[in-house]
Design a protein around this motif. Structure first.
Motif, mmCIF file in Angstrom:
data_model
loop_
_atom_site.group_PDB
_atom_site.id
_atom_site.type_symbol
_atom_site.label_atom_id
_atom_site.label_comp_id
_atom_site.label_asym_id
_atom_site.label_seq_id
_atom_site.Cartn_x
_atom_site.Cartn_y
_atom_site.Cartn_z
ATOM 1 N N SER A 22 4.548 12.046 -0.285
ATOM 2 C CA SER A 22 5.384 12.785 0.667
ATOM 3 C C SER A 22 6.822 12.781 0.172
ATOM 4 O O SER A 22 7.242 11.899 -0.589
ATOM 5 N N ARG B 177 -1.299 11.551 -0.673
ATOM 6 C CA ARG B 177 -0.588 10.261 -0.579
ATOM 7 C C ARG B 177 0.877 10.376 -0.993
ATOM 8 O O ARG B 177 1.584 9.366 -1.016
ATOM 9 N N ALA C 195 7.383 1.633 4.348
ATOM 10 C CA ALA C 195 7.135 1.233 2.963
ATOM 11 C C ALA C 195 6.949 -0.278 2.855
ATOM 12 O O ALA C 195 7.543 -1.052 3.612
ATOM 13 N N ASP C 196 6.128 -0.695 1.892
ATOM 14 C CA ASP C 196 5.884 -2.117 1.630
ATOM 15 C C ASP C 196 6.608 -2.599 0.374
ATOM 16 O O ASP C 196 6.612 -3.795 0.072
ATOM 17 N N ALA D 281 8.198 3.192 -1.435
ATOM 18 C CA ALA D 281 9.296 4.151 -1.353
ATOM 19 C C ALA D 281 9.911 4.254 -2.742
ATOM 20 O O ALA D 281 10.386 3.253 -3.299
ATOM 21 N N ARG E 128 -1.743 3.687 -4.461
ATOM 22 C CA ARG E 128 -0.757 3.534 -3.400
ATOM 23 C C ARG E 128 -0.282 4.895 -2.885
ATOM 24 O O ARG E 128 -0.388 5.901 -3.582
ATOM 25 N N ALA E 129 0.246 4.892 -1.676
ATOM 26 C CA ALA E 129 0.943 6.062 -1.147
ATOM 27 C C ALA E 129 2.406 5.961 -1.569
ATOM 28 O O ALA E 129 2.946 4.862 -1.706
ATOM 29 N N VAL E 130 3.032 7.107 -1.795
ATOM 30 C CA VAL E 130 4.420 7.123 -2.250
ATOM 31 C C VAL E 130 5.247 8.027 -1.345
ATOM 32 O O VAL E 130 4.863 9.176 -1.081
ATOM 33 N N ARG E 131 6.378 7.508 -0.903
ATOM 34 C CA ARG E 131 7.344 8.262 -0.108
ATOM 35 C C ARG E 131 8.587 8.427 -0.981
ATOM 36 O O ARG E 131 9.313 7.461 -1.227
ATOM 37 N N TRP F 88 -4.716 12.686 -5.168
ATOM 38 C CA TRP F 88 -3.499 11.935 -4.904
ATOM 39 C C TRP F 88 -2.491 12.704 -4.054
ATOM 40 O O TRP F 88 -1.582 12.099 -3.480
ATOM 41 N N GLN G 159 0.811 -1.216 0.000
ATOM 42 C CA GLN G 159 0.000 0.000 0.000
ATOM 43 C C GLN G 159 0.847 1.271 0.000
ATOM 44 O O GLN G 159 0.361 2.334 -0.352
ATOM 45 N N THR G 160 2.107 1.138 0.397
ATOM 46 C CA THR G 160 3.021 2.283 0.428
ATOM 47 C C THR G 160 4.316 1.900 -0.272
ATOM 48 O O THR G 160 4.904 0.860 0.029
#
Length: 319
Positions: free
Chosen positions: A77, A75, A89-90, A14, A34-37, A72, A11-12
């Motif tokens: 950062s 989500r 992160a996944d 990097a 998905r969330a993105v770092r 978006w 779901q996250t």
């Protein structure tokens, strides 16, 4: 074999690097919900990436790769420290410069910072994963995930691994990319340049030689590709194109008829001196002539517009 976080658990993400490829991956991951770092120490990484995603979003929405009403921005950062970016992160996707020392140093840090059940995909366009993962404690979870530009539109992702990569890691990465709407192809054995870049390099090799020795111009070579084989390649690829060229007997009839001529052509091919500045200047001059005053940005906009129309057509056909 180790167990890795699967496509539904990711779901996250990097994202390491915010260049053209890295920014495209950010858009694709966000489009997939998905969330993105993002980690990139460049001071303009944040604004540049937001602009990239904002431009890509309407295109992805039109193709069903994102929702038009999805906000978006919450989500995404930005982080100027790698350890902050990978926290929580996944999945990790690295898109750093194509230099072994840079990628090797990054792999060593990720080996230390990231839990062992999280996959690390590399966008490397040529480098073997074996050279980057050697000696790492968690070498089995480092995989190849090489996309094509523009990443948010082109479905292709080349997936594979190095000598120490677990088969389960490759399978899991491939399933994740499929969940994003990508079309992965599997590299069964490592080779420098993988699959598609080797094919395009072979084509470019002969195209450059034809220009270098004044057989044809850049403009006419591009026309020969565009209005000839490329029309079929977009539909079915080279092997199937020859299969349909063999008549009712297909490829089995094609080979005895046409293989001798192909072999003769191969025998006349040679490496052009692409590193020669004079030849480079000739190629640049001719591509500028062929562009007929259009800027790179104008050509790219037309490219993306037609790509979207083609992809929409393929989606209707179920291709």
């Amino acid at each position: 074999m180790a167990a890795y976080r699967g496509k539904d658990d990711i779901q996250t993400v990097a994202a390491i690097g915010s260049g053209v490829i890295g920014g495209g991956w950010v858009a694709a991951f966000l489009g997939g919900g998905r969330a993105v770092r993002l980690y990139d120490p460049a001071p303009d990484a944040g604004p540049k990436t937001r602009d990239h995603v904002a431009r890509a979003w309407p295109q992805m929405a039109a193709l069903g790769l994102a929702r038009a009403d999805d906000d978006w921005s919450g989500r995404l950062s930005f982080h100027d420290r790698l350890d902050d970016a990978v926290e929580g992160a996944d999945f990790v996707q690295e898109s750093t410069p194509e230099r072994i020392p840079i990628k090797r140093a990054l792999f060593e840090e990720l080996d230390r910072l990231v839990p062992a059940d999280i996959l690390v995909g590399s966008s490397t366009s040529s480098l073997p994963i074996s050279e980057l993962q050697a000696g790492l404690a968690t070498a089995g979870r480092f995989v190849l995930g090489h996309p094509f530009n523009p990443v948010h539109l082109i479905p292709l992702v080349e997936v594979g691994g190095g000598e120490a990569t677990d088969a389960a890691a490759i399978d899991t990465a491939q399933a994740f990319y499929v969940a994003l709407g990508k079309e992965p192809v599997r590299l069964n054995r490592e080779i420098f340049g993988h699959i598609a870049n080797r094919l395009t390099s072979a084509m470019f090799r002969e195209a450059v030689r034809l220009v270098a020795e004044d057989y044809a111009t850049v403009g006419d070579i591009d026309k020969a590709i565009r209005f000839g084989p490329a029309l079929k390649w977009a539909i079915q690829g080279q092997f199937t194109t020859f299969h349909t060229s063999g008549g009712a007997g297909g490829f089995a009839d094609f080979l005895p008829k046409f293989a001798p001529g192909i072999v003769q052509r191969w025998e006349t091919m040679a490496d052009p001196p692409l590193a020669d500045p004079t030849l480079q200047a000739k190629l640049v001059h001719q591509i500028e002539e062929a562009a007929a005053g259009q800027s790179v940005e104008e050509i790219a906009r037309r490219q993306d517009m037609l790509l979207m129309e083609m992809l929409a057509l393929f989606a209707q056909e179920g291709s």
